[in-house]
Design a protein around this motif. Structure first.
Motif, PDB file in Angstrom:
ATOM      1  N   GLU A 414      45.213  34.144  37.338  1.00 19.04           N
ATOM      2  CA  GLU A 414      45.431  35.512  36.872  1.00 19.04           C
ATOM      3  C   GLU A 414      46.667  36.150  37.498  1.00 19.04           C
ATOM      4  O   GLU A 414      47.123  35.758  38.560  1.00 19.04           O
ATOM      5  CB  GLU A 414      44.202  36.364  37.194  1.00 19.04           C
ATOM      6  CG  GLU A 414      43.012  36.007  36.306  1.00 19.04           C
ATOM      7  CD  GLU A 414      41.756  36.828  36.584  1.00 19.04           C
ATOM      8  OE1 GLU A 414      40.888  36.873  35.711  1.00 19.04           O
ATOM      9  OE2 GLU A 414      41.633  37.400  37.671  1.00 19.04           O
ATOM     10  N   ARG A 415      47.168  37.165  36.809  1.00 23.48           N
ATOM     11  CA  ARG A 415      48.264  38.011  37.281  1.00 23.48           C
ATOM     12  C   ARG A 415      49.483  37.226  37.782  1.00 23.48           C
ATOM     13  O   ARG A 415      50.017  37.495  38.862  1.00 23.48           O
ATOM     14  CB  ARG A 415      47.739  38.962  38.369  1.00 23.48           C
ATOM     15  CG  ARG A 415      46.633  39.839  37.812  1.00 23.48           C
ATOM     16  CD  ARG A 415      46.228  40.938  38.736  1.00 23.48           C
ATOM     17  NE  ARG A 415      45.291  41.812  38.012  1.00 23.48           N
ATOM     18  CZ  ARG A 415      45.669  42.879  37.322  1.00 23.48           C
ATOM     19  NH1 ARG A 415      46.923  43.237  37.297  1.00 23.48           N
ATOM     20  NH2 ARG A 415      44.783  43.593  36.666  1.00 23.48           N
ATOM     21  N   TYR A 444      34.775  33.700  41.613  1.00 24.39           N
ATOM     22  CA  TYR A 444      35.901  34.289  42.355  1.00 24.39           C
ATOM     23  C   TYR A 444      35.744  34.052  43.861  1.00 24.39           C
ATOM     24  O   TYR A 444      35.992  34.936  44.662  1.00 24.39           O
ATOM     25  CB  TYR A 444      36.008  35.790  42.055  1.00 24.39           C
ATOM     26  CG  TYR A 444      36.629  36.082  40.696  1.00 24.39           C
ATOM     27  CD1 TYR A 444      38.000  36.278  40.575  1.00 24.39           C
ATOM     28  CD2 TYR A 444      35.850  36.161  39.543  1.00 24.39           C
ATOM     29  CE1 TYR A 444      38.578  36.546  39.341  1.00 24.39           C
ATOM     30  CE2 TYR A 444      36.409  36.424  38.300  1.00 24.39           C
ATOM     31  CZ  TYR A 444      37.775  36.617  38.204  1.00 24.39           C
ATOM     32  OH  TYR A 444      38.342  36.881  36.990  1.00 24.39           O
ATOM     33  N   ASP A 489      44.008  40.092  43.214  1.00 20.01           N
ATOM     34  CA  ASP A 489      45.062  40.693  42.372  1.00 20.01           C
ATOM     35  C   ASP A 489      46.371  40.783  43.155  1.00 20.01           C
ATOM     36  O   ASP A 489      46.379  41.271  44.292  1.00 20.01           O
ATOM     37  CB  ASP A 489      44.660  42.117  41.961  1.00 20.01           C
ATOM     38  CG  ASP A 489      43.711  42.121  40.778  1.00 20.01           C
ATOM     39  OD1 ASP A 489      43.194  41.046  40.427  1.00 20.01           O
ATOM     40  OD2 ASP A 489      43.494  43.207  40.208  1.00 20.01           O
ATOM     41  N   GLU A 547      43.499  47.586  43.801  1.00 24.81           N
ATOM     42  CA  GLU A 547      44.019  46.297  43.322  1.00 24.81           C
ATOM     43  C   GLU A 547      45.035  46.542  42.214  1.00 24.81           C
ATOM     44  O   GLU A 547      45.494  47.662  42.032  1.00 24.81           O
ATOM     45  CB  GLU A 547      42.870  45.401  42.835  1.00 24.81           C
ATOM     46  CG  GLU A 547      42.110  45.965  41.648  1.00 24.81           C
ATOM     47  CD  GLU A 547      41.022  45.041  41.140  1.00 24.81           C
ATOM     48  OE1 GLU A 547      40.726  44.023  41.773  1.00 24.81           O
ATOM     49  OE2 GLU A 547      40.449  45.357  40.081  1.00 24.81           O
ATOM     50  N   GLY A 567      36.391  45.552  38.060  1.00 20.12           N
ATOM     51  CA  GLY A 567      36.425  44.423  37.125  1.00 20.12           C
ATOM     52  C   GLY A 567      37.303  44.743  35.938  1.00 20.12           C
ATOM     53  O   GLY A 567      38.384  45.309  36.085  1.00 20.12           O
ATOM     54  N   TRP A 568      36.825  44.404  34.729  1.00 18.87           N
ATOM     55  CA  TRP A 568      37.630  44.634  33.527  1.00 18.87           C
ATOM     56  C   TRP A 568      37.619  46.095  33.117  1.00 18.87           C
ATOM     57  O   TRP A 568      38.424  46.518  32.296  1.00 18.87           O
ATOM     58  CB  TRP A 568      37.111  43.804  32.348  1.00 18.87           C
ATOM     59  CG  TRP A 568      37.073  42.323  32.568  1.00 18.87           C
ATOM     60  CD1 TRP A 568      35.963  41.525  32.558  1.00 18.87           C
ATOM     61  CD2 TRP A 568      38.185  41.441  32.813  1.00 18.87           C
ATOM     62  NE1 TRP A 568      36.312  40.221  32.785  1.00 18.87           N
ATOM     63  CE2 TRP A 568      37.660  40.134  32.942  1.00 18.87           C
ATOM     64  CE3 TRP A 568      39.564  41.633  32.941  1.00 18.87           C
ATOM     65  CZ2 TRP A 568      38.474  39.019  33.185  1.00 18.87           C
ATOM     66  CZ3 TRP A 568      40.370  40.525  33.189  1.00 18.87           C
ATOM     67  CH2 TRP A 568      39.824  39.242  33.305  1.00 18.87           C
ATOM     68  N   GLN A 604      44.775  49.116  33.067  1.00 26.62           N
ATOM     69  CA  GLN A 604      44.928  48.753  34.481  1.00 26.62           C
ATOM     70  C   GLN A 604      46.348  48.249  34.715  1.00 26.62           C
ATOM     71  O   GLN A 604      46.827  47.361  33.995  1.00 26.62           O
ATOM     72  CB  GLN A 604      43.901  47.668  34.829  1.00 26.62           C
ATOM     73  CG  GLN A 604      43.876  47.320  36.295  1.00 26.62           C
ATOM     74  CD  GLN A 604      42.892  46.210  36.619  1.00 26.62           C
ATOM     75  OE1 GLN A 604      42.619  45.359  35.785  1.00 26.62           O
ATOM     76  NE2 GLN A 604      42.376  46.210  37.837  1.00 26.62           N
ATOM     77  N   TRP A 623      41.886  45.852  28.999  1.00 25.19           N
ATOM     78  CA  TRP A 623      41.089  44.636  28.871  1.00 25.19           C
ATOM     79  C   TRP A 623      39.990  44.792  27.831  1.00 25.19           C
ATOM     80  O   TRP A 623      39.375  45.837  27.722  1.00 25.19           O
ATOM     81  CB  TRP A 623      40.449  44.275  30.215  1.00 25.19           C
ATOM     82  CG  TRP A 623      41.432  44.013  31.316  1.00 25.19           C
ATOM     83  CD1 TRP A 623      41.650  44.791  32.414  1.00 25.19           C
ATOM     84  CD2 TRP A 623      42.324  42.888  31.432  1.00 25.19           C
ATOM     85  NE1 TRP A 623      42.617  44.221  33.203  1.00 25.19           N
ATOM     86  CE2 TRP A 623      43.049  43.053  32.636  1.00 25.19           C
ATOM     87  CE3 TRP A 623      42.573  41.762  30.644  1.00 25.19           C
ATOM     88  CZ2 TRP A 623      44.009  42.139  33.062  1.00 25.19           C
ATOM     89  CZ3 TRP A 623      43.522  40.856  31.078  1.00 25.19           C
ATOM     90  CH2 TRP A 623      44.227  41.045  32.263  1.00 25.19           C
TER      91      TRP A 623
HETATM   92  C1  GAL Z   1      39.820  42.910  37.793  1.00 29.21           C
HETATM   93  C2  GAL Z   1      41.167  42.281  38.032  1.00 29.21           C
HETATM   94  C3  GAL Z   1      41.496  41.365  36.866  1.00 29.21           C
HETATM   95  C4  GAL Z   1      40.365  40.368  36.720  1.00 29.21           C
HETATM   96  C5  GAL Z   1      39.054  41.095  36.546  1.00 29.21           C
HETATM   97  C6  GAL Z   1      37.870  40.157  36.454  1.00 29.21           C
HETATM   98  O1  GAL Z   1      39.418  43.651  38.899  1.00 29.21           O
HETATM   99  O2  GAL Z   1      42.157  43.257  38.150  1.00 29.21           O
HETATM  100  O3  GAL Z   1      42.718  40.727  37.088  1.00 29.21           O
HETATM  101  O4  GAL Z   1      40.288  39.574  37.877  1.00 29.21           O
HETATM  102  O5  GAL Z   1      38.846  41.955  37.639  1.00 29.21           O
HETATM  103  O6  GAL Z   1      36.663  40.876  36.420  1.00 29.21           O
END
Ligand code: GAL
Length: 657
Positions: A414-415, A444, A489, A547, A567-568, A604, A623
Motif C-alpha cells: 500500500e501507499r 496487518y 501508512d 496516518e 481504516g477505510w 483520506q 475508499w
Molecule cells: C487505512 C490506511 C489504508 C489502508 C486501510 C486498511 O487506515 O490508510 O492505506 O491500510 O487502512 O483498512
C-alpha cells in the motif's frame, strides 16, 4: 457518457420528431383511418409496412401521464399527450386512462418533456392493494409490443408493479428517491387492445408507498426478418470498427452481442423459430450498442467521478503519488519529461502490485504497466520469465522472503511512493509492506516498510526487502512497546539538498515518525540501533494517532497533511507545519473549509505535488471498501493564506488555468 453517434434508431427518432413538428404526424394511411380499421384478426403487418413504422421509430403512443392539454411529441396513434380512455379526436384510435377518483395529475417542478406531469394517488384515497392503480388501454393491431414505463420519483423509494396483458411484467422494481426509473417490457396483443395497470400491491396502509406513473411509450416490435437484423448490424459496423473509441468493457459486451447475432443468422437459416431468435439478437445488440461508453478525454479534474485512463479503464493508482520525471522513453530511448503517477493496483481487491501512469496534462493518464508485480504462487516466482529474470541469483531463502512479502494472496502493498536517486541513477519505491507473520495471522501484522529498485520509472521494480524502522528512545514514552519499529501508512520526501525522508505511522499507528534515508535511498541513513533521535529521526505528536501523511514544501515551510486512523472510513484531516523536516512541528488543525461531516470531504490524504502553474494539488482517496478498485481520487487545489496557513475547499470540477 453514453455513446453519441448516429444509430438508425436515433436517426429515425429525429425523423419522427421532425415529422411531428411539421404536422405529418400520423402514419400516412391513418388519414384514411377507415381503411385501416383494426379488428381482432388484423395484424400490424397487414396494415402497415415496415417502412412506415420505421419512419415513426416504431412508436405508437407516448404518454406524459396526466398531461391532457398538451399536443407535443405524441406517437403515431395519438394527438394529445394524454386523455381519458376513448377515441382519439384525430386518429380515432381508442386509448387513454380509465379515470378514477383517486387519480391526481401533478405537474413536476423540474420536469420537462415526458416528465412534465405524473399521476399520483390523492392523499385521502381509500387504497385497495390490488385494485387501486393507474389503468391504461391502447388500441393496437394484433402484434408484439414494447412498453416503456417511466417513473420519476420525488418521494421515498418504493416498489412498483405493472400488469400488462394480465402478466406481471414489472414485478416490484424499486423506484429510488429523486431518480428516474425506466422499465421496459414486451408483450403480444391478440385482441386489438393493450391493457396495462400500474400499482403497488405492497402498499398496505403506508401512503409513502403509493404508486406513481410518469410516462408510457408503446412501440410496435418490428417483424424480425433476416433483412432487418442484417441491416441493423450493417448500421453498427462503424462502431464495430472503432474499438479505440470505447471503454474495453462496454466494447467487449457489444462485440459479443454482435458475434452472437452473426451466429444466430447462421444457425437459424430457415428455422421455424428464426424470427424469435432474430428479435432476441436484435435487442441484445441494441442494448449493448446503446451501452457503449466512449473513452473520455478530460479537460478538468472531477473529484468524486470515476477516472479512466487513455484506454478507458479505471485508473488503478490508489494511495498514490504524482511527480514530474525526466527519463528515457521506453520505445525511443529519447529523454522525455512526464507527469508520473504511482499507486496501488486494486483491480483484484485488497491485494495487488504497484501501477504507474504517465501524463502530459495531469488530466489524461496513460497506463505504463504494473511496475512492481505481486506473485501468485511460489512456483510462479521460480518459473515465470519475468520473475526469473528479476530475481536471478537469489538463494532459496531469499526467494521465500520475496514470496512472503509479495504474495498475491496475503501481502499488503500500500501507499507506494517513488523517488529518483541522482547518485545511483536508480528509481526507488518505498511502500507500506504488510501481511501475516510467523507469529500472527493478522493481515496487518508485519507492519513494515518495503523497498524496491529499478533502472527506469516504468520498472520492473525489484523488491529488495521490508524492514521495521526506528524505535522509540528509552527516555520517551513508547505508545506501543510490545512491537518495536512498526511502519504502516507512509510517504517520502526529498528535500532541496537531496536528503530523503520516510514519514510513516509507527507504534501501532499511534505516532508518526520521520526518518532520514541513506544516500542511495534504499535504507535508513543510520541503522536502527545506532540512530540518534533528532538527527536521524523524530517522533511527531506521540500518541496522536495519525496516518496517511502527505508532506510538501512551499518556500521555506514544510507542511504535513494527515488523517486519523479509522481504516477505510474517512475522518478529519489535520496538518502540521515546520521549518525543517527534523525540526519542531506545530499542529495547525483541520485545513478543510465547509467540510460539514468533518471527513476531509469523504477522503483520506495521500500526497501533495506542485503543478507547473504553481498550484499545489492535494491528492486523496475516497475508499470504497466493498469495491476497492472503484475508490475515487479526490484532487483539490491547496489554498495558501497570507498568514501562512493552508486551506482545502471542495470543488466539483476545476482546472489548472
Ligand atoms: C487505512 C490506511 C489504508 C489502508 C486501510 C486498511 O487506515 O490508510 O492505506 O491500510 O487502512 O483498512
Amino acid at each position: 457518457m453514453k455513446a453519441n453517434h448516429g444509430t438508425y434508431f436515433k436517426l429515425f427518432s429525429i425523423v419522427t420528431i421532425a415529422a411531428l413538428l411539421t404536422g405529418i404526424v400520423y402514419i400516412e394511411a391513418d388519414k384514411d383511418n377507415l381503411k385501416r380499421q383494426i379488428n381482432k384478426e388484423t395484424s400490424f403487418w397487414d396494415i402497415y409496412s415496415e417502412e412506415e413504422l420505421k419512419a415513426n421509430d416504431f412508436l405508437l403512443y407516448r404518454v406524459d401521464c396526466g398531461n391532457v392539454l398538451s399536443h407535443a411529441k405524441t406517437g403515431a396513434f395519438q394527438s394529445t399527450c394524454d386523455q381519458p380512455y376513448g377515441p382519439d379526436e384525430i386518429t380515432k384510435r381508442k386509448w387513454g386512462y380509465e379515470p378514477k377518483d383517486y387519480m391526481v395529475s401533478v405537474k413536476d417542478k423540474y420536469g420537462t418533456g415526458l416528465n412534465t406531469y405524473k399521476w399520483e394517488i390523492s392523499e385521502d384515497a381509500w387504497y385497495d392493494n390490488n385494485l387501486t392503480g393507474f389503468y391504461y388501454n391502447f388500441e393496437v393491431p394484433k402484434g408484439e409490443y414494447e412498453i416503456t414505463l417511466g417513473f420519476y420519483n420525488p418521494f421515498s423509494a418504493r416498489p412498483i408493479y405493472a400488469q400488462i396483458e394480465d402478466n406481471m411484467l414489472v414485478d416490484g422494481e424499486k423506484i429510488l428517491k429523486y431518480k428516474l426509473t425506466e422499465c421496459t417490457a414486451y408483450t403480444s396483443v391478440e385482441d386489438s387492445e393493450l391493457n396495462l395497470k400500474v400499482f403497488n400491491p405492497q402498499r398496505g396502509v403506508d401512503a409513502m408507498k403509493n404508486p406513481i406513473l410518469s410516462y408510457i411509450e408503446v412501440r410496435v416490435v418490428p417483424k424480425f426478418g433476416r433483412e432487418l437484423l442484417l441491416s441493423y448490424m450493417e448500421s453498427l459496423k462503424g462502431a464495430l470498427d472503432n474499438q479505440g473509441l470505447y471503454t474495453p468493457e462496454s466494447y467487449e459486451s457489444f462485440t459479443k452481442a454482435y458475434q452472437d447475432a452473426e451466429q444466430v443468422l447462421i444457425e437459424n437459416n430457415g428455422s421455424t423459430k428464426e424470427n424469435i431468435e432474430f428479435r432476441k439478437s436484435y435487442f441484445a445488440l441494441k442494448t449493448s450498442f446503446e451501452a457503449l461508453e466512449e473513452i473520455k478525454v478530460y479537460t478538468s479534474f472531477n473529484p468524486a467521478k470515476p477516472w479512466t485512463d487513455t484506454k478507458g479503464n479505471l485508473i488503478q493508482a490508489h494511495g498514490g503519488q504524482v511527480q514530474k520525471l525526466t527519463f528515457k522513453d521506453k520505445e525511443t530511448g529519447k529523454s522525455v519529461t512526464k507527469w508520473w503517477w504511482v499507486g496501488e493496483d486494486k483491480s483484484k481487491g485488497a491485494h495487488g502490485g504497484i501501477c504507474a501512469y504517465s501524463s502530459d496534462d495531469l488530466y489524461n493518464w496513460q497506463f505504463e504497466g504494473v511496475v512492481m508485480r505481486n506473485v501468485n504462487s511460489r512456483e510462479e516466482l521460480d518459473n515465470d520469465e519475468y520473475f526469473k529474470e528479476l530475481y536471478k541469483g537469489l538463494s532459496k531463502e531469499e526467494l521465500d522472503n520475496v514470496y512472503t512479502c509479495l504474495s498475491a494472496s496475503t501481502a499488503i502493498i500500500e501507499r507506494p511512493k517513488l523517488i529518483y536517486n541522482e547518485k545511483t541513477d536508480k528509481y526507488i519505491i518505498w511502500f507500506h509492506a504488510d501481511g501475516p507473520t510467523a507469529t500472527s495471522n493478522s493481515s496487518y501484522a508485519a507492519a513494515s516498510a518495503g523497498v524496491a529498485i529499478s533502472d527506469t520509472p516504468y520498472g520492473p521494480f525489484k523488491f529488495i526487502d521490508r524492514y521495521r524502522l526506528n524505535v522509540c528512545p528509552d527516555d520517551q514514552e513508547d505508545f506501543h512497546p510490545e512491537s518495536k519499529g512498526m511502519a504502516r501508512d507512509m510517504n517520502l520526501f526529498v528535500d532541496d539538498d537531496k536528503t530523503a525522508y520516510i514519514i510513516y505511522s509507527s507504534e501501532e499507528n499511534l505516532t508518526l515518525y520521520i526518518s532520514k534515508l541513506n544516500d542511495e535511498y534504499t535504507y535508513l541513513a543510520t541503522p536502527v540501533n545506532e540512530a540518534k533521535y533528532g538527527e536521524d529521526f523524530i517522533r511527531l505528536f506521540p500518541g496522536a494517532q495519525r496516518e496517511a501523511p502527505a508532506v510538501f514544501k512551499k518556500d521555506k515551510t514544510y507542511y504535513l497533511v494527515s488523517s486519523g486512523c479509522t481504516g477505510w472510513a474517512p475522518n478529519q484531516a489535520r496538518y502540521y507545519k515546520a521549518s525543517s523536516m527534523l525540526g519542531e512541528w506545530t499542529n495547525e488543525g483541520d485545513p478543510c473549509i465547509g467540510d460539514a461531516q468533518k471527513t476531509t470531504f469523504d477522503s483520506q490524504s495521500t500526497c501533495v505535488f506542485k503543478a507547473d502553474n504553481g498550484t499545489y494539488v492535494f491528492m486523496a482517496d475516497r475508499w470504497n471498501p466493498e469495491d476497492l478498485k472503484n475508490s475515487r481520487y479526490i484532487w483539490l487545489p491547496v489554498i495558501f493564506n497570507d498568514d501562512g496557513s493552508i486551506a482545502l475547499e471542495y470543488t466539483e470540477e476545476w482546472t489548472l488555468k
